[in-house]
Scaffold this active site. Structure first.
Site, mmCIF file in Angstrom:
data_model
loop_
_atom_site.group_PDB
_atom_site.id
_atom_site.type_symbol
_atom_site.label_atom_id
_atom_site.label_comp_id
_atom_site.label_asym_id
_atom_site.label_seq_id
_atom_site.Cartn_x
_atom_site.Cartn_y
_atom_site.Cartn_z
ATOM 1 N N GLU A 140 -3.880 31.010 53.119
ATOM 2 C CA GLU A 140 -4.609 30.436 51.994
ATOM 3 C C GLU A 140 -4.045 30.950 50.672
ATOM 4 O O GLU A 140 -3.845 32.151 50.499
ATOM 5 C CB GLU A 140 -6.089 30.821 52.076
ATOM 6 C CG GLU A 140 -6.919 30.304 50.915
ATOM 7 C CD GLU A 140 -8.346 30.819 50.943
ATOM 8 O OE1 GLU A 140 -9.229 30.126 50.416
ATOM 9 O OE2 GLU A 140 -8.578 31.922 51.480
ATOM 10 N N ASP B 246 -8.044 25.552 50.093
ATOM 11 C CA ASP B 246 -9.336 25.677 49.446
ATOM 12 C C ASP B 246 -9.288 24.858 48.154
ATOM 13 O O ASP B 246 -8.549 25.186 47.225
ATOM 14 C CB ASP B 246 -9.620 27.151 49.157
ATOM 15 C CG ASP B 246 -11.038 27.386 48.661
ATOM 16 O OD1 ASP B 246 -11.459 26.671 47.732
ATOM 17 O OD2 ASP B 246 -11.711 28.295 49.181
ATOM 18 N N GLN C 96 -11.421 24.032 52.741
ATOM 19 C CA GLN C 96 -12.684 24.585 52.261
ATOM 20 C C GLN C 96 -13.019 23.961 50.913
ATOM 21 O O GLN C 96 -12.114 23.597 50.153
ATOM 22 C CB GLN C 96 -12.610 26.108 52.133
ATOM 23 C CG GLN C 96 -12.485 26.807 53.482
ATOM 24 C CD GLN C 96 -12.265 28.298 53.358
ATOM 25 O OE1 GLN C 96 -11.754 28.791 52.360
ATOM 26 N NE2 GLN C 96 -12.641 29.033 54.400
ATOM 27 N N GLU D 254 -17.686 26.524 51.719
ATOM 28 C CA GLU D 254 -17.578 27.898 51.255
ATOM 29 C C GLU D 254 -17.932 27.933 49.771
ATOM 30 O O GLU D 254 -17.073 28.056 48.901
ATOM 31 C CB GLU D 254 -16.169 28.456 51.483
ATOM 32 C CG GLU D 254 -16.089 29.958 51.214
ATOM 33 C CD GLU D 254 -14.673 30.506 51.306
ATOM 34 O OE1 GLU D 254 -14.360 31.154 52.324
ATOM 35 O OE2 GLU D 254 -13.880 30.274 50.365
#
Length: 275
Positions: free
Chosen positions: A149, A184, A210, A246
């Site tokens: 990530e 993300d 996410q 998240e």
């Protein structure tokens, strides 16, 4: 949980349902309609105990992180890029794989780590790639896919993987069969912008997504992102993976879940009327 447009959402139990103690969040997530969960740190709990919580609640484990150090230490984001820490990296990776296997987790996130003072970026990056090459081989055949990530430097100063392109380059170099990108959307928007174009370009190497909305990292629809466009991009690409929720609920978890019907449904309607 299936959104109205068919996308599959899981609950991050570090961020959602914090109104109750951690072990009660499994039942809370299931009661809210989630069928999958993720969380960064399972290690304070014996893996068989967490497995029972998953089974009792009828939930699937989507993702966990490899172990990381205590907050405020050089190891707080893992040791993958720290010179001289290969033995610890390997021990942490082994522990992460053991937990992932016990929990039936699809993914193990290997954090990039924070580059230590006095170590230039090239050296830290070389250490990271060498450690990841070992990790990919070690994880091969386990059924657990490793993911990387990129994180924004506002929330994670000094984090090694500070752009999506840098993280994706490691995935492509080491082979996307055993390694994927954890994208993300919040970090991408904060750090780089150009969200939809970047998402389209990277989806071939994305293993997991996410979501949260800048600037406050709250639920989708509470900030600056045009979420129907994001969801349409995923639908157009036939994305079939999980999307981890998240985010920090602005006014309680249950109340905030209305975004799923509102925004995911909007994406479907927008597609239906598009020429």
């Amino acid at each position: 949980m299936r959104a109205p447009n068919g996308l599959r959402l899981d609950a991050n139990l570090k961020w959602l349902f914090t109104e109750v103690p951690f072990e009660e969040r499994f039942d809370a997530a299931a009661a809210a309609g989630f069928t999958g969960v993720e969380y960064a740190d399972p290690y304070p709990y014996p893996a068989p105990r967490l497995r029972r919580r998953l089974t009792d609640a009828g939930l699937h484990q989507v993702l966990i992180n490899a172990p990381m150090g205590e907050p405020g230490t050089p190891e707080q984001a893992g040791v993958a890029c720290l010179p001289g820490h290969a033995p610890r990296f390997r021990a942490d990776l082994e522990r992460g794989l053991d937990y992932a296997a016990e929990l039936g987790s699809d993914f193990l996130h290997v954090p990039g780590g924070i580059r230590p003072p006095g170590v230039d970026h090239d050296r830290a990056f070389a250490v990271f790639v060498a450690n990841l090459a070992w990790a990919v081989e070690r994880a091969r055949g386990t059924g657990v896919r490793l993911v990387l990530e990129a994180q924004n430097t506002r929330d994670a100063p000094g984090f090694l993987l500070d752009t999506q392109a840098r993280a994706a380059a490691v995935v492509e170099a080491l082979g996307p069969d055993g390694l994927g990108l954890l994208l993300d959307v919040y970090h991408l928007q904060v750090q780089e912008g150009d969200l939809v174009s970047t998402l389209r370009a990277l989806l071939p190497v994305v293993g997991h997504i996410q979501v949260a909305d800048p600037p406050d990292r709250t639920e989708p629809g509470s900030g600056e992102i045009a979420w129907p466009r994001v969801f349409d991009t995923l639908l157009d690409a036939s994305y079939a993976g999980w999307i981890g929720c998240e985010y920090r609920p602005a006014n309680g978890t249950a109340q905030g879940l209305s975004w799923i019907a509102e925004l995911a449904g909007t994406a479907t309607r927008a597609r239906a009327v598009a020429p």
